[in-house]
Design an enzyme around this catalytic site. Structure first.
Site, PDB file in Angstrom:
ATOM      1  N   HIS A   1      94.382  -7.581 -24.587  1.00 11.52           N
ATOM      2  CA  HIS A   1      95.224  -7.499 -25.782  1.00 11.52           C
ATOM      3  C   HIS A   1      94.463  -7.039 -27.009  1.00 11.52           C
ATOM      4  O   HIS A   1      93.238  -7.037 -27.044  1.00 11.52           O
ATOM      5  CB  HIS A   1      95.925  -8.839 -26.036  1.00 11.52           C
ATOM      6  CG  HIS A   1      95.018  -9.943 -26.493  1.00 11.52           C
ATOM      7  ND1 HIS A   1      94.350 -10.762 -25.624  1.00 11.52           N
ATOM      8  CD2 HIS A   1      94.670 -10.353 -27.738  1.00 11.52           C
ATOM      9  CE1 HIS A   1      93.638 -11.634 -26.300  1.00 11.52           C
ATOM     10  NE2 HIS A   1      93.803 -11.406 -27.594  1.00 11.52           N
TER      11      HIS A   1
ATOM     12  N   TRP B   1     115.241  -4.879 -13.050  1.00 14.05           N
ATOM     13  CA  TRP B   1     114.560  -5.117 -14.325  1.00 14.05           C
ATOM     14  C   TRP B   1     114.323  -6.596 -14.524  1.00 14.05           C
ATOM     15  O   TRP B   1     114.876  -7.436 -13.824  1.00 14.05           O
ATOM     16  CB  TRP B   1     115.293  -4.470 -15.508  1.00 14.05           C
ATOM     17  CG  TRP B   1     116.753  -4.819 -15.711  1.00 14.05           C
ATOM     18  CD1 TRP B   1     117.600  -5.435 -14.832  1.00 14.05           C
ATOM     19  CD2 TRP B   1     117.519  -4.565 -16.883  1.00 14.05           C
ATOM     20  NE1 TRP B   1     118.843  -5.562 -15.384  1.00 14.05           N
ATOM     21  CE2 TRP B   1     118.831  -5.045 -16.645  1.00 14.05           C
ATOM     22  CE3 TRP B   1     117.248  -3.977 -18.106  1.00 14.05           C
ATOM     23  CZ2 TRP B   1     119.851  -4.951 -17.596  1.00 14.05           C
ATOM     24  CZ3 TRP B   1     118.270  -3.891 -19.046  1.00 14.05           C
ATOM     25  CH2 TRP B   1     119.544  -4.368 -18.783  1.00 14.05           C
ATOM     26  N   ASN B   2     113.439  -6.888 -15.495  1.00 10.67           N
ATOM     27  CA  ASN B   2     113.021  -8.265 -15.743  1.00 10.67           C
ATOM     28  C   ASN B   2     113.073  -8.565 -17.233  1.00 10.67           C
ATOM     29  O   ASN B   2     112.911  -7.667 -18.057  1.00 10.67           O
ATOM     30  CB  ASN B   2     111.567  -8.483 -15.287  1.00 10.67           C
ATOM     31  CG  ASN B   2     111.364  -8.147 -13.831  1.00 10.67           C
ATOM     32  OD1 ASN B   2     111.912  -8.801 -12.948  1.00 10.67           O
ATOM     33  ND2 ASN B   2     110.581  -7.114 -13.570  1.00 10.67           N
TER      34      ASN B   2
ATOM     35  N   HIS C   1      95.971 -11.418 -37.757  1.00 13.10           N
ATOM     36  CA  HIS C   1      95.769 -12.547 -36.844  1.00 13.10           C
ATOM     37  C   HIS C   1      94.974 -13.663 -37.527  1.00 13.10           C
ATOM     38  O   HIS C   1      95.174 -14.832 -37.238  1.00 13.10           O
ATOM     39  CB  HIS C   1      95.039 -12.044 -35.590  1.00 13.10           C
ATOM     40  CG  HIS C   1      94.737 -13.083 -34.566  1.00 13.10           C
ATOM     41  ND1 HIS C   1      95.624 -14.088 -34.239  1.00 13.10           N
ATOM     42  CD2 HIS C   1      93.643 -13.279 -33.779  1.00 13.10           C
ATOM     43  CE1 HIS C   1      95.091 -14.847 -33.289  1.00 13.10           C
ATOM     44  NE2 HIS C   1      93.890 -14.394 -33.011  1.00 13.10           N
TER      45      HIS C   1
ATOM     46  N   HIS D   1      86.515 -13.208 -35.304  1.00  9.76           N
ATOM     47  CA  HIS D   1      87.842 -13.235 -35.917  1.00  9.76           C
ATOM     48  C   HIS D   1      87.717 -13.261 -37.441  1.00  9.76           C
ATOM     49  O   HIS D   1      88.341 -12.472 -38.145  1.00  9.76           O
ATOM     50  CB  HIS D   1      88.625 -14.453 -35.436  1.00  9.76           C
ATOM     51  CG  HIS D   1      89.063 -14.347 -34.014  1.00  9.76           C
ATOM     52  ND1 HIS D   1      88.257 -14.662 -32.954  1.00  9.76           N
ATOM     53  CD2 HIS D   1      90.233 -13.936 -33.478  1.00  9.76           C
ATOM     54  CE1 HIS D   1      88.916 -14.469 -31.821  1.00  9.76           C
ATOM     55  NE2 HIS D   1      90.121 -14.022 -32.106  1.00  9.76           N
TER      56      HIS D   1
ATOM     57  N   ASP E   1      93.890  -7.420 -31.138  1.00  4.61           N
ATOM     58  CA  ASP E   1      93.948  -8.352 -32.276  1.00  4.61           C
ATOM     59  C   ASP E   1      94.070  -7.536 -33.559  1.00  4.61           C
ATOM     60  O   ASP E   1      93.196  -6.717 -33.869  1.00  4.61           O
ATOM     61  CB  ASP E   1      92.658  -9.175 -32.389  1.00  4.61           C
ATOM     62  CG  ASP E   1      92.529 -10.279 -31.346  1.00  4.61           C
ATOM     63  OD1 ASP E   1      93.421 -10.419 -30.499  1.00  4.61           O
ATOM     64  OD2 ASP E   1      91.506 -10.992 -31.403  1.00  4.61           O
TER      65      ASP E   1
ATOM     66  N   HIS F   1      98.689 -12.900 -27.632  1.00  6.87           N
ATOM     67  CA  HIS F   1      97.272 -12.767 -27.267  1.00  6.87           C
ATOM     68  C   HIS F   1      97.083 -13.160 -25.806  1.00  6.87           C
ATOM     69  O   HIS F   1      96.371 -14.098 -25.477  1.00  6.87           O
ATOM     70  CB  HIS F   1      96.411 -13.598 -28.225  1.00  6.87           C
ATOM     71  CG  HIS F   1      96.555 -13.132 -29.642  1.00  6.87           C
ATOM     72  ND1 HIS F   1      95.566 -12.414 -30.306  1.00  6.87           N
ATOM     73  CD2 HIS F   1      97.600 -13.217 -30.504  1.00  6.87           C
ATOM     74  CE1 HIS F   1      96.004 -12.105 -31.519  1.00  6.87           C
ATOM     75  NE2 HIS F   1      97.231 -12.572 -31.670  1.00  6.87           N
TER      76      HIS F   1
HETATM   77 MN    MN Z   1      93.417 -12.367 -29.575  1.00  8.79          MN
END
Ligand code: MN
Length: 267
Positions: A75, A63-64, A81, A209, A77, A71
């Site tokens: 991804h 595992w990590n 945001h 945005h 938004d 973002h």
């Molecule tokens: Mn974004």
């Protein structure tokens, strides 16, 4: 027993009559992240740190730890945001109504235009031309801008010059049109963010945005494989991680597509 909608769906999946297409980029240390001017805070790149791998640190398990900005890579938004979306209820990754994380997609193919012009902007006139052919964009749909930009690698993907980044995106007049006149659920791009590279110069700056989140809508960035989707008819699955108060998160974006609508040779 009578076939229910979901049993029909399960059979269609098993028979490959419905295909699942991965619209996500690999998430790794060199996944490109947005570059902002030096006066602004920086998003961290994806980082993977091994905890154990069947060794003295953990003899039977691998595992990590990982870390990254919300973002990073492909991804989601969330409205919170942006300052314009900060006061909506249920506007963060943990509170968005889950029904909104499954929605149909309209794919606008402007790959030819984008190939010749990295600053290409999708405008309302392009949407009207698309609607003449495929019908009106239905309320609650994603609008995905296919540019084939995801086929670019490294520096060519961010495409930064002295005057900033040059990446296609939505025209400032398109975003209010989609949010208000088409009532879309969100906008998706193949670039590192949802807005065009030069959108900091637009009025308003970063309209995708500012206006999408200002209307409580969503964004998807760094999408890929949009060339595998039909113009209309795909269903997107877009759940972000349930980060409490999160503004977004890396997302394994999947598209469900009826096999009969796929172009020959895609499979
Ligand atoms: Mn974004």
């Amino acid at each position: 027993m009578e076939a229910t909608l979901l049993s029909q769906f399960a059979h269609a999946l098993a028979a490959h009559k419905i295909r699942v297409i991965d619209l996500s980029q690999p998430l790794e240390a060199d996944t490109p992240i947005i570059q902002l001017p030096p006066e602004f805070g920086k998003s961290a790149p994806f980082h993977l740190e091994e905890i154990s791998k069947y060794d003295s640190r953990g003899p039977a398990w691998y595992w990590n730890n990982f870390s990254c900005g919300e973002h990073t890579g492909t991804h989601f938004d969330a409205p919170i945001h942006w300052i314009t979306g900060k006061d909506y209820p249920q506007n963060s990754t943990d509170t968005i109504a889950v029904e909104k994380l499954l929605a149909p997609a309209c794919v606008i193919d402007v790959s030819t235009e984008a190939a010749g012009n990295p600053d290409f902007l999708l405008a309302p006139q392009h949407i009207r031309t698309w609607e003449d052919q495929y019908g009106r964009i239905e309320a609650g749909s994603w609008v995905l801008m296919r540019t084939d930009w995801s086929k670019r690698k490294e520096a060519a993907f961010l495409n930064i010059r002295q005057d900033g980044s040059h990446v296609p995106g939505p025209h400032p007049e398109l975003v209010p049109f989609l949010a208000k006149e088409r009532n879309v659920i969100g906008w998706g791009s193949e670039g590192v963010g949802t807005d065009a590279g030069q959108a900091f110069r637009f009025e308003p700056p970063f309209p995708c945005h500012s206006v999408m989140h200002g209307n409580n809508r969503f964004g998807l960035a760094s999408l890929t494989n949009l060339d595998k989707l039909p113009p209309k008819g795909a269903i997107l699955v877009t759940p972000p991680l349930k980060i409490v108060g999160g503004s977004g998160s890396p997302c394994r974006v999947l598209a469900l597509v009826e096999a009969s609508s796929l172009a020959e040779g895609d499979w």
